[in-house]
Design a protein around this motif. Structure first.
Motif, short mmCIF file in Angstrom:
data_model
loop_
_atom_site.label_atom_id
_atom_site.label_comp_id
_atom_site.label_asym_id
_atom_site.label_seq_id
_atom_site.Cartn_x
_atom_site.Cartn_y
_atom_site.Cartn_z
N ALA A 122 0.16 -40.26 39.42
CA ALA A 122 0.55 -41.40 40.27
C ALA A 122 1.21 -42.49 39.42
N LEU A 123 0.64 -42.77 38.25
CA LEU A 123 1.23 -43.79 37.38
C LEU A 123 2.60 -43.36 36.88
N GLU A 124 2.73 -42.09 36.53
CA GLU A 124 4.04 -41.59 36.07
C GLU A 124 5.07 -41.71 37.18
N HIS A 125 4.67 -41.44 38.40
CA HIS A 125 5.60 -41.57 39.53
C HIS A 125 6.08 -43.02 39.67
N ILE A 126 5.17 -43.97 39.56
CA ILE A 126 5.54 -45.39 39.68
C ILE A 126 6.42 -45.81 38.52
N LEU A 127 6.10 -45.38 37.31
CA LEU A 127 6.85 -45.81 36.13
C LEU A 127 8.20 -45.13 35.97
N GLU A 128 8.34 -43.91 36.46
CA GLU A 128 9.57 -43.16 36.18
C GLU A 128 10.37 -42.75 37.42
N LEU B 223 23.82 -41.80 42.95
CA LEU B 223 23.52 -41.03 41.75
C LEU B 223 22.46 -39.96 42.02
N ASN B 224 21.65 -40.20 43.03
CA ASN B 224 20.53 -39.31 43.35
C ASN B 224 19.63 -39.07 42.14
N ARG B 225 19.46 -40.09 41.34
CA ARG B 225 18.61 -40.03 40.15
C ARG B 225 17.52 -41.10 40.29
N PRO B 226 16.25 -40.70 40.15
CA PRO B 226 15.18 -41.69 40.34
C PRO B 226 15.03 -42.62 39.14
N ILE B 227 14.61 -43.83 39.44
CA ILE B 227 14.23 -44.79 38.39
C ILE B 227 12.87 -45.35 38.79
N GLY B 228 12.22 -45.94 37.83
CA GLY B 228 10.90 -46.48 38.10
C GLY B 228 10.73 -47.86 37.50
N LEU B 229 9.52 -48.30 37.53
CA LEU B 229 9.18 -49.63 37.05
C LEU B 229 9.50 -49.80 35.57
N ASP B 230 9.40 -48.75 34.79
CA ASP B 230 9.68 -48.83 33.36
C ASP B 230 11.11 -49.30 33.10
N LEU C 51 -1.84 -44.15 29.68
CA LEU C 51 -1.83 -42.69 29.71
C LEU C 51 -2.49 -42.13 28.45
N VAL C 52 -2.26 -42.77 27.31
CA VAL C 52 -2.86 -42.32 26.06
C VAL C 52 -4.38 -42.55 26.12
N TRP C 53 -4.79 -43.64 26.72
CA TRP C 53 -6.22 -43.92 26.87
C TRP C 53 -6.89 -42.85 27.73
N ARG D 164 7.16 -37.45 29.67
CA ARG D 164 6.84 -36.59 28.54
C ARG D 164 5.33 -36.57 28.29
N ASN D 165 4.71 -37.75 28.37
CA ASN D 165 3.28 -37.84 28.11
C ASN D 165 2.46 -37.15 29.20
N VAL D 166 2.89 -37.26 30.44
CA VAL D 166 2.17 -36.58 31.52
C VAL D 166 2.30 -35.07 31.37
N ARG D 167 3.44 -34.59 30.87
CA ARG D 167 3.58 -33.15 30.61
C ARG D 167 2.57 -32.69 29.55
N ILE D 168 2.36 -33.51 28.53
CA ILE D 168 1.39 -33.18 27.49
C ILE D 168 -0.01 -33.13 28.09
N ILE D 169 -0.34 -34.10 28.94
CA ILE D 169 -1.65 -34.13 29.58
C ILE D 169 -1.81 -32.94 30.51
N ARG D 170 -0.77 -32.62 31.28
CA ARG D 170 -0.84 -31.47 32.20
C ARG D 170 -1.10 -30.17 31.44
N ARG D 171 -0.40 -29.99 30.32
CA ARG D 171 -0.62 -28.76 29.52
C ARG D 171 -2.07 -28.67 29.06
N HIS D 172 -2.61 -29.81 28.63
CA HIS D 172 -4.01 -29.83 28.19
C HIS D 172 -4.94 -29.50 29.36
N LEU D 173 -4.72 -30.13 30.51
CA LEU D 173 -5.57 -29.89 31.67
C LEU D 173 -5.44 -28.45 32.15
N ASP D 174 -4.22 -27.92 32.16
CA ASP D 174 -4.03 -26.54 32.61
C ASP D 174 -4.74 -25.54 31.70
#
Length: 141
Positions: free
Chosen positions: A31-37, A45-52, A73-75, A119-129
């Motif tokens: 959810a945080l990644e969705h808001i930030l990115e 452009l059909n390209r998403p942007i986020g709060l970041d 996310l690191v926490w 990128r960080n959420v992908r790292i977390i997903r790989r760990h969780l998977d």
């Protein structure tokens, strides 16, 4: 009368999405990644942007706020017991993103392409998977 034998944070485990279980963590970080990115899509452009990217309009302060949100996310990764190497990679992504975003106005352009939170959420997903396969969510694309 309230049960004082349980720690205060145990009350949060009963609230949806606020637990410390891997499934709740996955929902929060995604959810945080969705808001930030990917919060809104730029018409044409059909390209998403986020709060970041939007925070880069605020010189220095925007970059610091974006880095603080990315550090959350690191926490969460630390709380999942992820390796120091994985967390170092994630902190490197956050730091690089903060440096890019620190350039007033122009910093939004590289920040638009270097999506550290994704990128960080992908790292977390790989760990969780790997370590908590029951948390995997099948997405229909």
């Amino acid at each position: 009368m309230a049960d004082r034998t349980k720690p205060y944070h145990a009350a949060f485990d009963r609230l949806p999405g606020l637990g410390r279980d891997p499934q709740a963590v996955r929902k929060r970080v995604e959810a945080l990644e969705h808001i930030l990115e990917r919060m809104i899509v730029i018409p044409g452009l059909n390209r998403p942007i986020g709060l970041d990217v939007l925070l880069d309009a605020l010189p220095v302060a925007g970059s610091l706020v974006g880095a603080a949100l990315g550090s959350y996310l690191v926490w969460e990764a630390r709380n999942l017991g992820m390796s120091k190497w994985q967390m170092a990679r994630m902190l490197g992504n956050v730091g690089f993103d903060a440096l890019l975003g620190a350039i007033p106005w122009v910093g939004a352009i590289p920040d638009y392409f270097f999506r550290s939170n994704s990128r960080n959420v992908r790292i977390i997903r790989r760990h969780l998977d790997k370590h908590h396969p029951a948390t995997a969510i099948l997405e229909g694309r």
